[in-house]
Design an enzyme around this catalytic site. Structure first.
Site, PDB file in Angstrom:
ATOM      1  N   SER A   1       0.616  -1.194  -0.023  1.00 38.16           N
ATOM      2  CA  SER A   1      -0.081  -0.014  -0.031  1.00 38.16           C
ATOM      3  C   SER A   1       0.824   1.212  -0.027  1.00 38.16           C
ATOM      4  O   SER A   1       1.655   1.383  -0.881  1.00 38.16           O
ATOM      5  CB  SER A   1      -0.858  -0.049   1.165  1.00 38.16           C
ATOM      6  OG  SER A   1      -2.060   0.920   0.951  1.00 38.16           O
TER       7      SER A   1
ATOM      8  N   HIS B   1      -7.427  -5.921   0.511  1.00 38.95           N
ATOM      9  CA  HIS B   1      -6.246  -5.268   0.669  1.00 38.95           C
ATOM     10  C   HIS B   1      -5.228  -5.385   1.677  1.00 38.95           C
ATOM     11  O   HIS B   1      -4.001  -5.446   1.184  1.00 38.95           O
ATOM     12  CB  HIS B   1      -6.679  -3.948   0.779  1.00 38.95           C
ATOM     13  CG  HIS B   1      -5.646  -2.809   0.734  1.00 38.95           C
ATOM     14  ND1 HIS B   1      -4.950  -2.634  -0.355  1.00 38.95           N
ATOM     15  CD2 HIS B   1      -5.223  -1.882   1.616  1.00 38.95           C
ATOM     16  CE1 HIS B   1      -4.102  -1.613  -0.216  1.00 38.95           C
ATOM     17  NE2 HIS B   1      -4.324  -0.949   1.101  1.00 38.95           N
TER      18      HIS B   1
ATOM     19  N   ASP C   1      -1.310  13.905  13.075  1.00 32.95           N
ATOM     20  CA  ASP C   1      -1.590  15.381  12.496  1.00 32.95           C
ATOM     21  C   ASP C   1      -1.004  15.384  11.072  1.00 32.95           C
ATOM     22  O   ASP C   1      -1.622  15.870  10.381  1.00 32.95           O
ATOM     23  CB  ASP C   1      -1.056  16.347  13.719  1.00 32.95           C
ATOM     24  CG  ASP C   1      -1.712  16.729  14.771  1.00 32.95           C
ATOM     25  OD1 ASP C   1      -3.037  16.253  14.922  1.00 32.95           O
ATOM     26  OD2 ASP C   1      -1.076  17.294  15.826  1.00 32.95           O
TER      27      ASP C   1
END
Length: 257
Positions: free
Chosen positions: A86, A233, A174
């Site tokens: 990924s 996946h 963040d």
């Protein structure tokens, strides 16, 4: 420098570098890495802003590829075989395209060199919603996450990145949120990787389609394609034995340049 987990070996095969996907860590690959280390040394990394690796304000693929290059160059064995899943697969592709001398063979797990429309922001929100002051064990966090995440396998996956003692996530949420467009995209990089490349996908996943193959072949002319039946996946977690067997068989027969 990225945090790494080293699996030493008496085998003579080329060193294998494993790059995990978004929200993962090198720990997630421990079982597969240990099994494959009977061939040769294996290094599993924590990508930037994940696990025990340093936190940065950015998460671009050229930067992640440079991070991986630093790990390879810090070794003494020259080029490495590189396996990425990924997000880690995109970083591995950019590494192969921009620093092909560092990549002997490339394995890309369930991702294509294209941009995707879906978002992964919902999982960041789910992790932020966990009241860590009430977490004494991973099961406590999983119970809270279950209100936001339907897939039970993902609950266990996410909590592997939880530092229970420090009451914190080992993920820079963040930065990952702010850089999500870059993570979902794929940079405009020049170059072609002429070495062997395997694009290994889950048969139940739609991340790599036949429509993606011309783009893959343009960048990786020697690309081969394989699918693992019954896997989505997260193919390495859903079908670890089959995934390991497919990687092992290909590495044992694909000749590097």
């Amino acid at each position: 420098m990225l945090n790494t987990i080293q699996y030493h070996s008496d085998g003579a095969a080329t060193k294998l570098l494993i790059a995990h996907g978004l929200y993962g860590s090198g720990r997630n690959w421990g079982v597969i890495a240990k099994r494959l280390s009977d061939r040769g040394p294996v290094t599993a990394v924590d990508m930037r802003n994940h696990g025990l690796s340093p936190w940065f304000k950015t998460q671009s693929y050229p930067e992640m590829a440079q991070d991986l290059a630093g790990v390879i160059e810090a070794g003494t064995t020259g080029a490495a075989d590189v396996l990425g899943h990924s997000m880690g697969g995109k970083a591995a592709m950019v590494l192969a395209l921009t620093r092909p001398e560092l990549v002997s063979r490339l394995i890309v797990a369930d991702i294509a060199p294209v941009g995707y429309e879906h978002s992964q922001i919902q999982y960041i929100r789910a992790m932020r919603a966990v009241d860590l002051t009430q977490v004494e064990k991973r099961a406590d966090a999983e119970a809270q996450l279950a209100a936001h995440v339907a897939d039970k396998a993902l609950l266990s996956f996410f909590t592997q990145s939880l530092d229970i003692g420090q009451k914190r996530w080992r993920l820079n949420l963040d930065t990952l949120e702010g850089e999500m467009p870059k993570i979902l995209g794929f940079p405009d990089v020049s170059g072609v990787f002429h070495g062997p490349a395997l694009f290994l996908s889950g048969a139940n996943s739609d991340y790599v389609t036949r429509e993606h193959r011309p783009r893959i072949k343009a960048l990786f002319p020697k690309a081969q394609f394989a699918r693992i039946p019954g896997a989505g996946h997260w193919l390495h977690a859903e079908k670890p034995r089959e995934f390991e067997a497919a990687v092992r068989a290909w590495l044992d027969h694909a000749r590097p340049l």
